[in-house]
Design a protein around this motif. Sequence first.
Motif, PDB file in Angstrom:
ATOM      1  N   THR A 190       4.691  -1.418  -2.585  1.00  0.00           N
ATOM      2  CA  THR A 190       3.291  -1.644  -2.956  1.00  0.00           C
ATOM      3  C   THR A 190       3.236  -2.856  -3.869  1.00  0.00           C
ATOM      4  OG1 THR A 190       2.794   0.720  -2.831  1.00  0.00           O
ATOM      5  CG2 THR A 190       1.237  -0.656  -4.045  1.00  0.00           C
TER       6      THR A 190
ATOM      7  N   VAL B 214       7.261  -0.614  -6.590  1.00  0.00           N
ATOM      8  CA  VAL B 214       6.008  -1.341  -6.784  1.00  0.00           C
ATOM      9  C   VAL B 214       6.333  -2.702  -7.356  1.00  0.00           C
ATOM     10  CG1 VAL B 214       3.805  -1.443  -8.004  1.00  0.00           C
ATOM     11  CG2 VAL B 214       4.625   0.735  -7.116  1.00  0.00           C
TER      12      VAL B 214
ATOM     13  N   VAL C 286       9.930  -0.194 -10.683  1.00  0.00           N
ATOM     14  CA  VAL C 286       8.874  -1.204 -10.784  1.00  0.00           C
ATOM     15  C   VAL C 286       9.550  -2.568 -10.907  1.00  0.00           C
ATOM     16  CG1 VAL C 286       6.938  -2.082 -12.147  1.00  0.00           C
ATOM     17  CG2 VAL C 286       7.268   0.389 -11.890  1.00  0.00           C
TER      18      VAL C 286
ATOM     19  N   CYS D 146       6.796   6.015  -7.434  1.00  0.00           N
ATOM     20  CA  CYS D 146       7.808   5.029  -7.030  1.00  0.00           C
ATOM     21  C   CYS D 146       9.082   5.254  -7.818  1.00  0.00           C
ATOM     22  CB  CYS D 146       7.298   3.606  -7.239  1.00  0.00           C
ATOM     23  SG  CYS D 146       6.738   3.260  -8.917  1.00  0.00           S
TER      24      CYS D 146
ATOM     25  N   ILE E 149       0.656   5.772  -8.872  1.00  0.00           N
ATOM     26  CA  ILE E 149       1.473   5.397  -7.716  1.00  0.00           C
ATOM     27  C   ILE E 149       2.892   5.901  -7.958  1.00  0.00           C
ATOM     28  CG2 ILE E 149       2.321   3.509  -6.294  1.00  0.00           C
ATOM     29  CD1 ILE E 149       0.010   1.800  -7.356  1.00  0.00           C
TER      30      ILE E 149
END
Length: 663
Positions: free
Chosen positions: A550, A527, A614, A611, A609
């Motif tokens: 994302t 993300v 980050v 993932c 979310i």
Amino acid sequence: MKYKKLFTPVKIGSVEIKNRFAMAPMGPLGLSDSEGGFNQRGIDYYVERAKGGTGLIITGVTFSDCKVETQSMPNCPNSTYNPVHFIRTAREMTERIHAYGSKIFLMMSAGFGRVTIPTNLGEFPPVAPSPIPHRWLDKICRPLEVEEIKSIVKSFGDGAYNAKRAGFDGVEIHAVHEGYLLDQFAISMFNQRTDEYGGSLENRLRFAREVLEEIKSRCGDDFPVALRFSVKSMIKDWREGALPGEVFEEKGRDIQEGLEAAKLLVSYGYDALDTDVGTYDAWWWNHPPMYQEKGLFRVYCKMVKEVVDVPVLCAGRMDDPDMALKSLEDGDCDIINLGRPLLADPDYVNKLRCGHTDEIRPCISCQEGCMGRIQEYSMINCAVNPQAARERATAYEPILKSKKVMIVGGGVAGCEAARVLATRGHKPQVFEKSSRLGGNLIPGGVPDFKEDDHALARWYEVQLRKLNVPVYLNYEVKKEDVLNSGYDAVIIATGSSPKVFSLGDDAHVYTAAQVLNREKDCGGTTVVVGGGLVGCETALWLAKQGKKVTIVEALDRLMAVNGPLCHANKDMLERLVPYNGIEVVTGAKVTGFKDGVLTVKIAGETKEISCESVILSVGYREENSLYHELEFDVPEIYLLGDARKVSNIMYAIWDAFEVANHL
């Protein structure tokens, strides 16, 4: 000499051009005076490119119509507004250009019609062939009357006659290209007329044919008339353009009709076709950002060249000389058009002729100094060349006494300051704490579509080496180093650092720079927090590697605070994000990251979310602590680049040039 073929003569009509390079027409905003003549900036700007070896100069768009689509003055030159004054100012320019063996064509426009940019061309009812939607405004355009068409046609004859008297070697017509007024008549999507200017392709090209015939009747058959021409429109729908490789139904001009139009236009008597693809509805084609491949128009130019017997000009990121040479050898085109590359380096052609390719300052296709400033401020400039279109105002200042100058930081601001200081005769020294020059150009240039950022960093390395500027790498300057050095002046250009904050599991929270520099592996799913320019470009780069990405953005849209970004760059990047499978979550605030789950709040509700990592791309913070340690102890000290204020490459270079040119 490897590139000798690029320096063979070529003819457009009766005019011989000394080499295969033309300066592509670019909006001459800020280069006109209030009477429609060329101001001193405009004269200097075009002459500088002739001095740099360009065989053919094609001016930016000028006007001749003073009745139908009236222009704000001063804006672009106008060859009929005050004919005596236009001839007088243009004559000075053409005489100087001819002194360098270059030729010059005046680009003449029939008008913008539905694509008028309101900030540039004032407030007036937009016109078009038919009552169709305006490109930018929520308005329906007013159809042109036949008498108005005839008036515009006559103005072309008057304006071209004035151009010939002013010493221009020919004209280029603007344009059955990019969706301008003549192109709106030529495309059935825009032209819904039932009179002699609508219906069949021949009728839709009648306006362009009458313009040509009027000019030839006034100026003679031996006065060349070229045409800016787009062989394909790339329109999916109103205000919706296609992306490279996208399968879509062409709503504008398709290739089949484009080639038929090319044959007709040449049969009417046009002496050359300056060819590309696109329209304002697909603006990133005619004004290709770095997200478009280099030489993107070559395949289309070759199609045109195979069906016509006049020279074909090809632009579109053609700054690679090997590509340019191959395009000639493969029969893609006859003349290489350089637009933005000649903004970045007016001496491109001479440097290539002498084999000094490493000295050519690269265009980075950012469009912040050219199209971005045109659309926002009605002035053309260049992000990497502060002297473009300001040649006289920014000429290098002479010095009375050479100064020893310490520059702390080897990013673009520090490098540009060192280059300008050394050029003027000062003695700068650069100290950089990392292992190479370039600053944020290094992570920024990692994506393949940003390769020219690295090219710019290499250019600075070459420049400083040729100017014998001492560069000390892996050297972190302390306060004592400055105070004990005996420098006459000090420039602090220590850049900026990414903003970071804790999300909990910070072992898998990285900055965009760490991922771009491959210091950290973001895994297969990630993300990106922050939907600004850096965040979007990082996400695109990762998505192209097959990763699931994302973007989470706090504001209600992507790139909301970047600017002035050219619409072509911004709009294309906005569409590339979903096109490459990148999910976007806006109006969201990240609250934590734990066990592979990022939590965000959207309108008071929590979303999770999954993932592996980050990536923070939430801006940069000025690194100015050294400056504040020294500001009361060093009499002549300057703070430049991101260390002064986090901004973009353009302002880092421009501010450095300004300070270094007056130190």
